[in-house]
Design a protein around this motif. Structure first.
Motif, mmCIF file in Angstrom:
data_model
loop_
_atom_site.group_PDB
_atom_site.id
_atom_site.type_symbol
_atom_site.label_atom_id
_atom_site.label_comp_id
_atom_site.label_asym_id
_atom_site.label_seq_id
_atom_site.Cartn_x
_atom_site.Cartn_y
_atom_site.Cartn_z
ATOM 1 N N UNK A 66 39.014 29.164 35.907
ATOM 2 C CA UNK A 66 37.896 29.565 35.060
ATOM 3 C C UNK A 66 38.404 30.240 33.784
ATOM 4 N N UNK A 67 39.489 30.982 33.888
ATOM 5 C CA UNK A 67 40.054 31.646 32.706
ATOM 6 C C UNK A 67 40.576 30.584 31.728
ATOM 7 N N UNK A 68 41.188 29.547 32.278
ATOM 8 C CA UNK A 68 41.665 28.446 31.430
ATOM 9 C C UNK A 68 40.497 27.781 30.705
ATOM 10 N N UNK A 69 39.403 27.618 31.431
ATOM 11 C CA UNK A 69 38.216 26.989 30.860
ATOM 12 C C UNK A 69 37.655 27.827 29.697
ATOM 13 N N UNK A 89 32.683 37.406 32.783
ATOM 14 C CA UNK A 89 33.521 37.403 33.987
ATOM 15 C C UNK A 89 32.706 37.681 35.256
ATOM 16 N N UNK A 90 33.295 37.294 36.387
ATOM 17 C CA UNK A 90 32.645 37.493 37.680
ATOM 18 C C UNK A 90 33.549 38.224 38.656
ATOM 19 N N UNK A 91 34.772 38.490 38.267
ATOM 20 C CA UNK A 91 35.676 39.303 39.095
ATOM 21 C C UNK A 91 36.394 40.265 38.151
ATOM 22 N N UNK A 96 39.662 41.519 33.204
ATOM 23 C CA UNK A 96 40.933 41.949 32.601
ATOM 24 C C UNK A 96 41.516 40.838 31.740
ATOM 25 N N UNK A 97 41.422 39.607 32.241
ATOM 26 C CA UNK A 97 41.930 38.467 31.456
ATOM 27 C C UNK A 97 41.144 38.339 30.148
#
Ligand code: ADP
Ligand code: ZN
Length: 220
Positions: A66-69, A89-91, A96-97
């Protein structure tokens, strides 16, 4: 002056409906990771293939995917003046990312809206939800009816019921929200970015409040 906004809250709380409207009003891109995932799944991309079973069973897809997306989405020039993030974000790891990605461009999250709603409301909304597979518009059999039954007002496609809006999957999603996503409220509260809104309110009433918050955030 900030335009980088996150919508937080359980499925069915109204994030998508409000993000879409506010995005149009304030000319900010509405970025919904659920929509991005469903479109990758429909198009059979590599990411879509990896995400499919997670999405359909109501689990979170892995953070790195998801971060890549999101990174790829942020390469579009339309995010230059900000965005409304819906479903990301969801976590804590994703949050943080996100902070890191923005910091590289000397940007940061400016406002987080936390939607709260009773479980009863959430289940009622998700079980009556109908979705347009073409333009991702959401409707509700009673609360947000279409002009012609079963047909998207925006693009004329036949509406569908999302597979993950079935009751067992809805319960799984609400549980995942409680364990993985709810801690994010505290993450943003500590940084004084959080505003809580009552997602049980009707669409127009809540929309007015949100417009106020965004205007006070200097977006107008
Ligand atoms: P809702 O907010 O109504 O649950 P979404 O369309 O936002 O619906 O998300 C649908 C599904 O897509 C989630 O249940 C999950 O499987 C996946 N998903 C969306 N965003 C994320 C994310 N940030 N991290 C992990 N999985 C996600
Ligand atoms: Zn449509």
């Amino acid at each position: 002056m900030g335009h980088h906004i996150v919508f937080l809250g359980p499925p069915g709380a109204g994030k998508g409906t409000h993000a879409r409207r506010l995005g149009e009003r304030f000319r900010l891109p509405h970025i919904a990771t659920g929509d991005l995932l469903r479109s990758s799944i429909r198009n059979g991309t590599t990411a879509g293939k990896q995400a499919r079973t997670f999405v359909e069973s109501g689990k979170l897809v892995p953070d790195r995917l998801i971060v890549q997306m999101i990174k790829e989405r942020f390469e579009h020039p339309d995010v230059a003046s900000g965005f409304i993030l819906d479903g990301f974000p969801r976590t804590v790891e994703q949050a943080e990312a996100l902070d890191e990605i923005l910091a590289r461009d000397k940007k940061q999250i400016d406002l987080v809206i936390d939607f709260r709603a009773s479980e009863e409301t959430l289940i009622e909304r998700l079980s009556g939800r109908r979705t347009c597979p073409r333009c991702d518009a959401n409707y509700h059999v009673r609360n947000i009816p279409t002009r012609r039954e079963g047909i998207c007002d925006g693009c004329g496609s036949d509406l569908v019921e999302r597979q993950d809006d079935r009751l067992e999957t809805v319960r799984a999603r609400l549980k995942v929200y409680g364990v993985e996503t709810k801690p994010l409220s505290e993450y943003y509260e500590r940084r004084k970015l959080l505003r809580t809104v009552d997602g049980n309110l009707g669409i127009e009433e809540l929309q007015e409040k949100l417009v106020e918050y965004l205007e006070r955030n200097d977006l107008a």
